[in-house]
Design a protein around this motif. Sequence first.
Motif, mmCIF file in Angstrom:
data_model
loop_
_atom_site.group_PDB
_atom_site.id
_atom_site.type_symbol
_atom_site.label_atom_id
_atom_site.label_comp_id
_atom_site.label_asym_id
_atom_site.label_seq_id
_atom_site.Cartn_x
_atom_site.Cartn_y
_atom_site.Cartn_z
ATOM 1 N N LEU A 178 0.808 -1.217 0.000
ATOM 2 C CA LEU A 178 0.000 0.000 0.000
ATOM 3 C C LEU A 178 0.840 1.265 0.000
ATOM 4 C CD1 LEU A 178 -2.845 -0.992 2.469
ATOM 5 C CD2 LEU A 178 -3.004 -0.711 -0.009
ATOM 6 N N ASP A 179 2.068 1.194 0.507
ATOM 7 C CA ASP A 179 2.913 2.386 0.550
ATOM 8 C C ASP A 179 3.834 2.521 -0.658
ATOM 9 O OD1 ASP A 179 1.825 3.410 2.938
ATOM 10 O OD2 ASP A 179 3.016 1.989 4.092
ATOM 11 N N ASP A 180 3.656 1.658 -1.651
ATOM 12 C CA ASP A 180 4.392 1.788 -2.914
ATOM 13 C C ASP A 180 3.770 2.926 -3.729
ATOM 14 O OD1 ASP A 180 5.968 -0.359 -2.242
ATOM 15 O OD2 ASP A 180 4.904 -1.788 -3.524
ATOM 16 N N PRO A 181 4.550 3.539 -4.599
ATOM 17 C CA PRO A 181 3.988 4.600 -5.457
ATOM 18 C C PRO A 181 2.884 4.043 -6.358
ATOM 19 C CG PRO A 181 6.380 4.575 -5.582
ATOM 20 C CD PRO A 181 5.966 3.344 -4.831
ATOM 21 N N PHE A 182 1.845 4.829 -6.538
ATOM 22 C CA PHE A 182 0.776 4.440 -7.460
ATOM 23 C C PHE A 182 1.334 4.532 -8.877
ATOM 24 C CE2 PHE A 182 -3.082 4.877 -9.951
ATOM 25 C CZ PHE A 182 -3.882 3.910 -9.367
ATOM 26 N N PRO A 183 1.057 3.542 -9.736
ATOM 27 C CA PRO A 183 1.631 3.539 -11.097
ATOM 28 C C PRO A 183 0.919 4.512 -12.034
ATOM 29 C CG PRO A 183 0.204 1.658 -10.816
ATOM 30 C CD PRO A 183 0.248 2.350 -9.478
ATOM 31 N N ILE A 184 1.186 5.768 -11.850
ATOM 32 C CA ILE A 184 0.537 6.807 -12.654
ATOM 33 C C ILE A 184 0.747 6.603 -14.154
ATOM 34 C CG2 ILE A 184 0.536 9.292 -13.174
ATOM 35 C CD1 ILE A 184 0.847 9.808 -10.211
ATOM 36 N N PRO A 185 1.925 6.161 -14.605
ATOM 37 C CA PRO A 185 2.098 5.985 -16.054
ATOM 38 C C PRO A 185 1.132 4.985 -16.683
ATOM 39 C CG PRO A 185 4.220 6.036 -14.970
ATOM 40 C CD PRO A 185 3.180 5.971 -13.883
ATOM 41 N N SER A 186 0.555 4.089 -15.889
ATOM 42 C CA SER A 186 -0.375 3.109 -16.459
ATOM 43 C C SER A 186 -1.796 3.660 -16.579
ATOM 44 C CB SER A 186 -0.373 1.825 -15.628
ATOM 45 O OG SER A 186 -0.844 2.072 -14.327
ATOM 46 N N CYS A 187 -2.010 4.887 -16.135
ATOM 47 C CA CYS A 187 -3.339 5.521 -16.206
ATOM 48 C C CYS A 187 -3.507 6.270 -17.526
ATOM 49 C CB CYS A 187 -3.496 6.529 -15.071
ATOM 50 S SG CYS A 187 -3.375 5.845 -13.423
ATOM 51 N N SER A 188 -4.764 6.461 -17.877
ATOM 52 C CA SER A 188 -5.052 7.318 -19.029
ATOM 53 C C SER A 188 -4.635 8.745 -18.689
ATOM 54 C CB SER A 188 -6.542 7.271 -19.367
ATOM 55 O OG SER A 188 -7.292 7.846 -18.308
ATOM 56 N N ARG A 189 -4.484 9.576 -19.697
ATOM 57 C CA ARG A 189 -4.050 10.952 -19.481
ATOM 58 C C ARG A 189 -4.987 11.676 -18.526
ATOM 59 N NH1 ARG A 189 -5.796 15.507 -21.179
ATOM 60 N NH2 ARG A 189 -7.129 14.592 -22.763
ATOM 61 N N ARG A 190 -6.266 11.543 -18.715
ATOM 62 C CA ARG A 190 -7.252 12.235 -17.883
ATOM 63 C C ARG A 190 -7.116 11.822 -16.414
ATOM 64 N NH1 ARG A 190 -13.294 11.171 -19.300
ATOM 65 N NH2 ARG A 190 -12.400 11.631 -21.311
ATOM 66 N N VAL A 191 -6.979 10.533 -16.159
ATOM 67 C CA VAL A 191 -6.853 10.043 -14.781
ATOM 68 C C VAL A 191 -5.507 10.464 -14.197
ATOM 69 C CG1 VAL A 191 -6.715 7.954 -13.349
ATOM 70 C CG2 VAL A 191 -8.481 8.156 -15.117
ATOM 71 N N ARG A 192 -4.470 10.383 -14.999
ATOM 72 C CA ARG A 192 -3.127 10.801 -14.542
ATOM 73 C C ARG A 192 -3.148 12.270 -14.099
ATOM 74 N NH1 ARG A 192 -0.478 8.613 -18.592
ATOM 75 N NH2 ARG A 192 -0.782 10.381 -19.969
ATOM 76 N N GLU A 193 -3.753 13.133 -14.903
ATOM 77 C CA GLU A 193 -3.831 14.557 -14.567
ATOM 78 C C GLU A 193 -4.667 14.791 -13.309
ATOM 79 O OE1 GLU A 193 -5.249 16.406 -18.143
ATOM 80 O OE2 GLU A 193 -3.305 16.187 -19.164
ATOM 81 N N ALA A 194 -5.761 14.051 -13.163
ATOM 82 C CA ALA A 194 -6.612 14.200 -11.974
ATOM 83 C C ALA A 194 -5.884 13.762 -10.714
ATOM 84 C CB ALA A 194 -7.900 13.406 -12.155
ATOM 85 N N ILE A 195 -5.139 12.670 -10.797
ATOM 86 C CA ILE A 195 -4.376 12.193 -9.635
ATOM 87 C C ILE A 195 -3.336 13.230 -9.237
ATOM 88 C CG2 ILE A 195 -2.681 10.485 -8.851
ATOM 89 C CD1 ILE A 195 -4.217 8.406 -10.532
ATOM 90 N N LEU A 196 -2.591 13.703 -10.201
ATOM 91 C CA LEU A 196 -1.552 14.688 -9.887
ATOM 92 C C LEU A 196 -2.158 15.973 -9.325
ATOM 93 C CD1 LEU A 196 0.866 14.111 -12.888
ATOM 94 C CD2 LEU A 196 1.197 13.438 -10.496
ATOM 95 N N ALA A 197 -3.300 16.397 -9.850
ATOM 96 C CA ALA A 197 -3.956 17.596 -9.322
ATOM 97 C C ALA A 197 -4.440 17.360 -7.898
ATOM 98 C CB ALA A 197 -5.127 17.994 -10.221
ATOM 99 N N LYS A 198 -5.005 16.204 -7.653
ATOM 100 C CA LYS A 198 -5.531 15.872 -6.319
ATOM 101 C C LYS A 198 -4.427 15.855 -5.269
ATOM 102 C CE LYS A 198 -8.744 14.131 -3.534
ATOM 103 N NZ LYS A 198 -9.842 14.961 -3.085
ATOM 104 N N PHE A 199 -3.231 15.425 -5.660
ATOM 105 C CA PHE A 199 -2.131 15.272 -4.713
ATOM 106 C C PHE A 199 -1.038 16.321 -4.898
ATOM 107 C CE2 PHE A 199 -4.244 11.179 -4.772
ATOM 108 C CZ PHE A 199 -4.424 10.971 -3.417
ATOM 109 N N GLY A 200 -1.420 17.459 -5.426
ATOM 110 C CA GLY A 200 -0.508 18.592 -5.508
ATOM 111 C C GLY A 200 0.722 18.370 -6.364
ATOM 112 N N GLY A 201 0.588 17.517 -7.383
ATOM 113 C CA GLY A 201 1.689 17.306 -8.318
ATOM 114 C C GLY A 201 2.651 16.195 -7.952
#
Length: 83
Positions: free
Chosen positions: A3-26
Amino acid sequence: MQLDDPFPIPSCSRRVREAILAKFGGHCPTVREVISVSDAQWLKAPGIGSFAVEELHRITQDLFTSAGDRPLAGLSNAELLSE
């Protein structure tokens, strides 16, 4: 997968990747941080709809299934956190 491993953002679609980064301040959040956000909270995020929430669930479940743990399909975020 832990659970404490980094979330695999590169495996997300662009829209989800951008939302995750926005939610967690980049910064790249952990798996725990991503699954601790309720579906209702994700749905309030810009660019996130039901398909994006399904994508987050699928990616998270795939992480645990590929790590050899029991399948977690159908579990809520709270249930995933308790695992």
